[in-house]
Design a protein around this motif. Structure first.
Motif, mmCIF file in Angstrom:
data_model
loop_
_atom_site.group_PDB
_atom_site.id
_atom_site.type_symbol
_atom_site.label_atom_id
_atom_site.label_comp_id
_atom_site.label_asym_id
_atom_site.label_seq_id
_atom_site.Cartn_x
_atom_site.Cartn_y
_atom_site.Cartn_z
ATOM 1 N N TRP A 117 7.042 4.532 10.828
ATOM 2 C CA TRP A 117 8.448 4.655 11.003
ATOM 3 C C TRP A 117 9.027 5.404 10.201
ATOM 4 O O TRP A 117 10.181 6.118 10.780
ATOM 5 C CB TRP A 117 8.916 3.165 11.172
ATOM 6 C CG TRP A 117 10.406 2.932 11.043
ATOM 7 C CD1 TRP A 117 10.981 3.059 12.331
ATOM 8 C CD2 TRP A 117 11.334 2.787 10.291
ATOM 9 N NE1 TRP A 117 12.287 2.655 12.050
ATOM 10 C CE2 TRP A 117 12.548 2.690 10.605
ATOM 11 C CE3 TRP A 117 11.101 2.532 8.743
ATOM 12 C CZ2 TRP A 117 13.747 2.254 10.173
ATOM 13 C CZ3 TRP A 117 12.455 2.208 8.076
ATOM 14 C CH2 TRP A 117 13.584 2.171 8.737
ATOM 15 N N GLN A 118 8.938 5.364 8.928
ATOM 16 C CA GLN A 118 9.756 6.124 7.630
ATOM 17 C C GLN A 118 9.552 7.804 8.229
ATOM 18 O O GLN A 118 10.511 8.134 7.981
ATOM 19 C CB GLN A 118 9.302 5.736 6.523
ATOM 20 C CG GLN A 118 9.412 4.426 6.009
ATOM 21 C CD GLN A 118 8.364 3.283 6.496
ATOM 22 O OE1 GLN A 118 7.614 3.287 7.512
ATOM 23 N NE2 GLN A 118 7.832 2.462 5.202
ATOM 24 N N VAL A 136 11.524 13.116 3.279
ATOM 25 C CA VAL A 136 12.675 12.751 2.064
ATOM 26 C C VAL A 136 13.568 13.686 1.718
ATOM 27 O O VAL A 136 14.782 13.482 1.585
ATOM 28 C CB VAL A 136 11.657 12.080 0.911
ATOM 29 C CG1 VAL A 136 12.367 11.963 -0.362
ATOM 30 C CG2 VAL A 136 10.798 10.829 1.133
ATOM 31 N N PHE A 137 12.795 15.053 1.504
ATOM 32 C CA PHE A 137 13.840 16.194 0.923
ATOM 33 C C PHE A 137 14.906 16.530 2.000
ATOM 34 O O PHE A 137 15.968 16.859 1.586
ATOM 35 C CB PHE A 137 12.828 17.308 0.720
ATOM 36 C CG PHE A 137 12.156 17.191 -0.726
ATOM 37 C CD1 PHE A 137 12.918 17.561 -1.654
ATOM 38 C CD2 PHE A 137 10.822 17.067 -0.714
ATOM 39 C CE1 PHE A 137 12.180 17.525 -2.944
ATOM 40 C CE2 PHE A 137 10.172 16.858 -1.752
ATOM 41 C CZ PHE A 137 10.834 17.235 -3.156
ATOM 42 N N ILE A 173 1.494 10.828 4.829
ATOM 43 C CA ILE A 173 1.867 10.963 3.537
ATOM 44 C C ILE A 173 2.300 12.559 3.471
ATOM 45 O O ILE A 173 3.523 12.786 2.823
ATOM 46 C CB ILE A 173 0.827 10.873 2.551
ATOM 47 C CG1 ILE A 173 0.108 9.416 2.290
ATOM 48 C CG2 ILE A 173 0.910 11.612 1.052
ATOM 49 C CD1 ILE A 173 -0.808 9.059 1.374
ATOM 50 N N ALA A 174 1.893 13.552 4.182
ATOM 51 C CA ALA A 174 2.031 14.660 4.240
ATOM 52 C C ALA A 174 3.534 15.010 4.871
ATOM 53 O O ALA A 174 4.214 15.742 4.566
ATOM 54 C CB ALA A 174 1.114 15.655 4.723
ATOM 55 N N ARG A 175 3.821 14.070 5.749
ATOM 56 C CA ARG A 175 4.931 13.898 6.577
ATOM 57 C C ARG A 175 6.225 13.479 5.742
ATOM 58 O O ARG A 175 7.401 13.650 6.125
ATOM 59 C CB ARG A 175 4.602 13.527 7.906
ATOM 60 C CG ARG A 175 4.140 14.296 8.930
ATOM 61 C CD ARG A 175 4.053 13.413 10.152
ATOM 62 N NE ARG A 175 5.387 13.270 10.949
ATOM 63 C CZ ARG A 175 5.253 12.811 12.085
ATOM 64 N NH1 ARG A 175 4.246 12.427 12.765
ATOM 65 N NH2 ARG A 175 6.692 12.280 12.496
ATOM 66 N N THR A 176 5.827 12.683 4.985
ATOM 67 C CA THR A 176 6.910 12.121 4.175
ATOM 68 C C THR A 176 7.403 12.834 3.188
ATOM 69 O O THR A 176 8.908 12.804 3.118
ATOM 70 C CB THR A 176 6.190 10.906 3.181
ATOM 71 O OG1 THR A 176 5.541 9.779 3.837
ATOM 72 C CG2 THR A 176 7.088 10.274 2.378
ATOM 73 N N SER A 231 0.927 -1.263 -0.003
ATOM 74 C CA SER A 231 -0.002 0.058 0.001
ATOM 75 C C SER A 231 0.767 1.375 -0.036
ATOM 76 O O SER A 231 2.100 1.033 0.299
ATOM 77 C CB SER A 231 -1.001 0.101 1.265
ATOM 78 O OG SER A 231 -1.738 1.041 1.234
ATOM 79 N N ILE A 232 0.356 2.422 -0.083
ATOM 80 C CA ILE A 232 0.970 3.526 -0.117
ATOM 81 C C ILE A 232 1.563 3.728 1.283
ATOM 82 O O ILE A 232 2.897 4.201 1.277
ATOM 83 C CB ILE A 232 0.173 4.855 -0.509
ATOM 84 C CG1 ILE A 232 0.037 4.748 -2.054
ATOM 85 C CG2 ILE A 232 1.130 6.216 -0.420
ATOM 86 C CD1 ILE A 232 1.004 4.918 -2.976
ATOM 87 N N VAL A 233 0.737 3.595 2.250
ATOM 88 C CA VAL A 233 1.120 3.725 3.526
ATOM 89 C C VAL A 233 1.083 2.366 4.280
ATOM 90 O O VAL A 233 -0.102 1.645 4.373
ATOM 91 C CB VAL A 233 0.265 4.911 4.521
ATOM 92 C CG1 VAL A 233 0.514 4.968 5.964
ATOM 93 C CG2 VAL A 233 0.269 6.216 3.862
ATOM 94 N N GLY A 234 1.942 1.953 5.350
ATOM 95 C CA GLY A 234 1.963 0.723 5.851
ATOM 96 C C GLY A 234 3.212 0.690 6.563
ATOM 97 O O GLY A 234 4.016 1.383 6.481
ATOM 98 N N PRO A 235 3.217 -0.506 7.231
ATOM 99 C CA PRO A 235 4.725 -0.820 8.052
ATOM 100 C C PRO A 235 5.694 -1.123 6.862
ATOM 101 O O PRO A 235 5.425 -1.596 5.708
ATOM 102 C CB PRO A 235 4.301 -2.083 8.829
ATOM 103 C CG PRO A 235 2.959 -2.396 8.720
ATOM 104 C CD PRO A 235 2.385 -1.525 7.598
ATOM 105 N N ARG A 236 6.974 -1.058 7.510
ATOM 106 C CA ARG A 236 8.168 -1.345 6.375
ATOM 107 C C ARG A 236 8.133 -2.826 5.979
ATOM 108 O O ARG A 236 8.016 -3.600 6.968
ATOM 109 C CB ARG A 236 9.349 -0.694 7.135
ATOM 110 C CG ARG A 236 10.626 -1.144 6.405
ATOM 111 C CD ARG A 236 10.823 0.136 5.378
ATOM 112 N NE ARG A 236 12.312 0.192 5.107
ATOM 113 C CZ ARG A 236 12.486 1.315 4.155
ATOM 114 N NH1 ARG A 236 11.909 2.050 3.823
ATOM 115 N NH2 ARG A 236 13.848 1.146 3.517
#
Length: 230
Positions: A183-184, A223-224, A216-219, A150-155
């Motif tokens: 976690w990410q 990443v950047f 998703i907003a925090r991703t 999924s887009i969001v889920g556990p590693r």
């Protein structure tokens, strides 16, 4: 066998269920979550196609070996699937790992604790950059299309990591692994493995559309800023 506490202060919109069992998702939310995954994934693939083609070419030109790396990971319900990434390691990575762990007690301890090496000698020339920017994970969009992630889920974890979750593996297996997750966006490699398990369990027990949106907003900034990447 691992036995971890579940305290985590990094749970945006994810509130763990009080019982020792994973909270069952609302059946009505499953088609909605899958639909959102498909829309976001198709849009991302169209938008990112030129970048992915460029990265594939650079990986091919910079080191010997295949463009993509496939590894068996544990998915929803404990089913195994092939998780896709751009290759970040040398083709003789397994032999290198055996050698360095045999000769360096400090690295053996780090591997036993975190199941990774911060200064990994197995990395290919572009490996560090791809990992630091998480660009190596873009091929996992195809895993999402196939319904394995999924887009969001556990590693997504390997079979050898299952034992480290102990009785909490049921929470991990109650949802699809994700490209990004709690976690990410909570420090990634700066956190301990114990913390990682706690994040996975907190997400599985308290997942919701709001939780996914916030993750998703925090991703994006994570990443950047390469926050916690290695």
């Amino acid at each position: 066998m691992a036995s971890y506490g579940l305290q985590t202060d990094a749970s945006p919109g994810c509130t763990a269920a009080p019982s020792g069992h994973a909270k069952h998702a609302d059946p009505a939310s499953e088609p909605l979550t899958r639909g959102i995954d498909l829309v976001l994934t198709l849009g991302a693939l169209i938008f990112l196609a030129p970048l992915m083609l460029l990265l594939a070419l650079l990986v091919r030109m910079s080191s010997k070996g295949p463009v993509f790396f496939k590894q068996q990971r544990v998915g929803r319900g404990g089913r195994l699937f092939s998780c896709y990434k751009f290759r970040t390691m040398r083709t003789d990575a397994e032999q290198i790992l055996v050698e360095v762990l045999r000769n360096d007690a400090t690295l053996r301890e780090e591997w036993a604790r975190d199941h990774k090496l911060r200064n990994d000698p197995r990395l290919a020339p572009l490996g560090s950059l791809l990992r630091r920017t998480s660009l190596d994970e873009l091929p996992q969009l195809f895993n999402v299309l196939k319904g394995e992630m999924s887009i969001v889920g556990p590693r997504p974890i390997t079979q050898s990591e299952v034992v480290r979750y102990g009785r909490y593996i049921r929470s991990y297996q109650s949802v699809r692994p994700g490209i990004t997750g709690l976690w990410q966006v909570s420090g990634r490699s700066e956190t301990t493995y114990r913390r990682r398990v706690a994040c996975d369990v907190a997400y599985a027990r308290g997942r919701s559309p709001l939780c996914n949106i916030q993750i998703i907003a925090r991703t994006v900034p994570a990443v950047f800023l390469s926050r916690g990447a290695c």
